[in-house]
Design a protein around this motif. Structure first.
Motif, PDB file in Angstrom:
ATOM      1  N   MET A 112       0.834  -1.176   0.000  1.00 26.29           N
ATOM      2  CA  MET A 112       0.000   0.000   0.000  1.00 26.29           C
ATOM      3  C   MET A 112       0.880   1.241   0.000  1.00 26.29           C
ATOM      4  N   GLY A 113       0.330   2.307  -0.530  1.00 27.09           N
ATOM      5  CA  GLY A 113       1.022   3.575  -0.596  1.00 27.09           C
ATOM      6  C   GLY A 113       0.249   4.518  -1.493  1.00 27.09           C
ATOM      7  N   HIS A 114       0.786   5.689  -1.657  1.00 31.95           N
ATOM      8  CA  HIS A 114       0.161   6.715  -2.482  1.00 31.95           C
ATOM      9  C   HIS A 114       0.918   6.822  -3.790  1.00 31.95           C
ATOM     10  N   ASP A 115       0.276   6.461  -4.877  1.00 30.78           N
ATOM     11  CA  ASP A 115       0.809   6.650  -6.221  1.00 30.78           C
ATOM     12  C   ASP A 115      -0.061   7.715  -6.872  1.00 30.78           C
ATOM     13  N   ILE A 116       0.540   8.849  -7.155  1.00 28.28           N
ATOM     14  CA  ILE A 116      -0.189   9.970  -7.737  1.00 28.28           C
ATOM     15  C   ILE A 116       0.415  10.205  -9.118  1.00 28.28           C
ATOM     16  N   VAL A 117      -0.437  10.096 -10.150  1.00 25.44           N
ATOM     17  CA  VAL A 117       0.056  10.081 -11.522  1.00 25.44           C
ATOM     18  C   VAL A 117      -0.669  11.147 -12.341  1.00 25.44           C
ATOM     19  N   GLY A 118       0.114  11.930 -13.084  1.00 26.91           N
ATOM     20  CA  GLY A 118      -0.450  12.928 -13.984  1.00 26.91           C
ATOM     21  C   GLY A 118      -0.420  12.417 -15.409  1.00 26.91           C
ATOM     22  N   TYR A 119      -1.485  12.703 -16.163  1.00 28.27           N
ATOM     23  CA  TYR A 119      -1.609  12.256 -17.555  1.00 28.27           C
ATOM     24  C   TYR A 119      -1.960  13.432 -18.456  1.00 28.27           C
ATOM     25  N   ASN A 120      -1.438  13.383 -19.667  1.00 30.55           N
ATOM     26  CA  ASN A 120      -1.839  14.371 -20.662  1.00 30.55           C
ATOM     27  C   ASN A 120      -3.139  13.906 -21.322  1.00 30.55           C
ATOM     28  N   LYS A 121      -3.637  14.669 -22.272  1.00 31.75           N
ATOM     29  CA  LYS A 121      -4.913  14.332 -22.916  1.00 31.75           C
ATOM     30  C   LYS A 121      -4.857  13.047 -23.727  1.00 31.75           C
ATOM     31  N   ALA A 122      -3.656  12.648 -24.170  1.00 29.98           N
ATOM     32  CA  ALA A 122      -3.495  11.401 -24.914  1.00 29.98           C
ATOM     33  C   ALA A 122      -3.409  10.193 -23.977  1.00 29.98           C
ATOM     34  N   GLY A 123      -3.441  10.434 -22.667  1.00 28.55           N
ATOM     35  CA  GLY A 123      -3.371   9.345 -21.698  1.00 28.55           C
ATOM     36  C   GLY A 123      -1.953   8.899 -21.383  1.00 28.55           C
ATOM     37  N   ILE A 124      -0.976   9.705 -21.752  1.00 24.55           N
ATOM     38  CA  ILE A 124       0.430   9.381 -21.498  1.00 24.55           C
ATOM     39  C   ILE A 124       0.835   9.958 -20.150  1.00 24.55           C
ATOM     40  N   GLU A 125       1.507   9.149 -19.346  1.00 29.20           N
ATOM     41  CA  GLU A 125       1.978   9.597 -18.034  1.00 29.20           C
ATOM     42  C   GLU A 125       3.008  10.708 -18.202  1.00 29.20           C
ATOM     43  N   ILE A 126       2.769  11.826 -17.507  1.00 29.84           N
ATOM     44  CA  ILE A 126       3.685  12.964 -17.594  1.00 29.84           C
ATOM     45  C   ILE A 126       4.256  13.349 -16.237  1.00 29.84           C
ATOM     46  N   ALA A 127       3.702  12.788 -15.163  1.00 28.96           N
ATOM     47  CA  ALA A 127       4.174  13.099 -13.811  1.00 28.96           C
ATOM     48  C   ALA A 127       3.848  11.931 -12.893  1.00 28.96           C
ATOM     49  N   TYR A 128       4.741  11.680 -11.931  1.00 28.88           N
ATOM     50  CA  TYR A 128       4.535  10.570 -11.005  1.00 28.88           C
ATOM     51  C   TYR A 128       5.141  10.917  -9.654  1.00 28.88           C
ATOM     52  N   ALA A 129       4.393  10.652  -8.602  1.00 35.01           N
ATOM     53  CA  ALA A 129       4.894  10.812  -7.232  1.00 35.01           C
ATOM     54  C   ALA A 129       4.476   9.579  -6.442  1.00 35.01           C
ATOM     55  N   ARG A 130       5.398   9.052  -5.641  1.00 36.42           N
ATOM     56  CA  ARG A 130       5.146   7.834  -4.861  1.00 36.42           C
ATOM     57  C   ARG A 130       5.525   8.084  -3.419  1.00 36.42           C
TER      58      ARG A 130
END
Length: 110
Positions: free
Chosen positions: A1-19
């Motif tokens: 368990m943990g916090h995975d926070i993920v940012g996506y652009n409009k094409a659905g491609i990951e552009i940011a990640y914080a764990r």
């Protein structure tokens, strides 16, 4: 368990990640800066996502700079709090860059 926070652009491609592990209180800083506390389910994110406007991400970046007024200097340290501080900044900056180009960014809170 943990916090995975993920940012996506409009094409659905990951552009940011914080764990963050489930015991890391620094996760709450990112939730707070994004005004997304309701996505924090305690030991992880809620599993939901939200779309953030340029203005919302810009506000998060401004709030980051107010919360960590000496961020650039303290980022030179090498402890876990500083690592998380840097991770939060990179996440917000990447989301801001994408939101500026595309008008918004989607963030998933797992």
């Amino acid at each position: 368990m943990g916090h995975d926070i993920v940012g996506y652009n409009k094409a659905g491609i990951e552009i940011a990640y914080a764990r963050f592990n489930m015991w890391n209180d620094n996760a709450t800083i990112l939730y707070t800066l994004l005004d997304a506390e309701h996505y924090n389910a305690g030991v992880s994110g809620s599993g939901n996502s939200s779309t953030f406007s340029v203005q919302q991400i810009e506000k998060a970046l401004k709030n980051y700079k107010n919360f960590f007024p000496h961020g650039d200097i303290s980022l030179l340290k090498n402890d876990s709090s500083t690592w998380d501080q840097k991770q939060i900044l990179h996440f917000i900056e990447n989301c801001f860059s994408t939101a500026q180009k595309e008008g918004s960014v989607r963030v998933l809170f797992c």
